[in-house]
Write an enzyme that holds these catalytic residues in place. Sequence first.
Site, PDB file in Angstrom:
ATOM      1  N   VAL A  61       0.844  -1.194   0.000  1.00 22.51           N
ATOM      2  CA  VAL A  61       0.000   0.000   0.000  1.00 22.51           C
ATOM      3  C   VAL A  61       0.878   1.242   0.000  1.00 22.51           C
ATOM      4  O   VAL A  61       1.883   1.288   0.712  1.00 22.51           O
ATOM      5  CB  VAL A  61      -0.882   0.023   1.272  1.00 22.51           C
ATOM      6  N   CYS A  62       0.482   2.260  -0.760  1.00 27.74           N
ATOM      7  CA  CYS A  62       1.117   3.578  -0.677  1.00 27.74           C
ATOM      8  C   CYS A  62       0.055   4.646  -0.861  1.00 27.74           C
ATOM      9  O   CYS A  62      -1.138   4.392  -0.684  1.00 27.74           O
ATOM     10  CB  CYS A  62       2.259   3.719  -1.678  1.00 27.74           C
ATOM     11  N   ARG A  63       0.446   5.842  -1.231  1.00 28.32           N
ATOM     12  CA  ARG A  63      -0.506   6.942  -1.377  1.00 28.32           C
ATOM     13  C   ARG A  63      -1.419   6.742  -2.575  1.00 28.32           C
ATOM     14  O   ARG A  63      -2.627   6.867  -2.471  1.00 28.32           O
ATOM     15  CB  ARG A  63       0.256   8.267  -1.499  1.00 28.32           C
TER      16      ARG A  63
END
Length: 101
Positions: A61-63
């Site tokens: 997961v990231c932005r």
Amino acid sequence: MMADITVSEAWRRVGGDTQFIDVREDFEVADGMIPGARHISLSTLSARLGEIDRTRPAIAVCRSGNRSAQATDILWAAGYRVDNMGGGMLAWQQAGLPMDR
């Protein structure tokens, strides 16, 4: 590399056997994380692979989904079962899903 999964699919896997690896920077995770996620920034991921359980599936997961796609490549190459959460935390927040703060 594995294909992207939707935030809806990721949400269904929260609280189960899947581990969530949040590869954002410290200042980004201060805004909130997926419940139960582990924060390992992309810049430190290769050095911290030993902190991730190889026997459990993972979601990176990231932005927005770009850095987590890079993380997915790193984890996949190291033998992990991993998916990328497309749209990242922006999509998670837009969907109104819960976050730990």
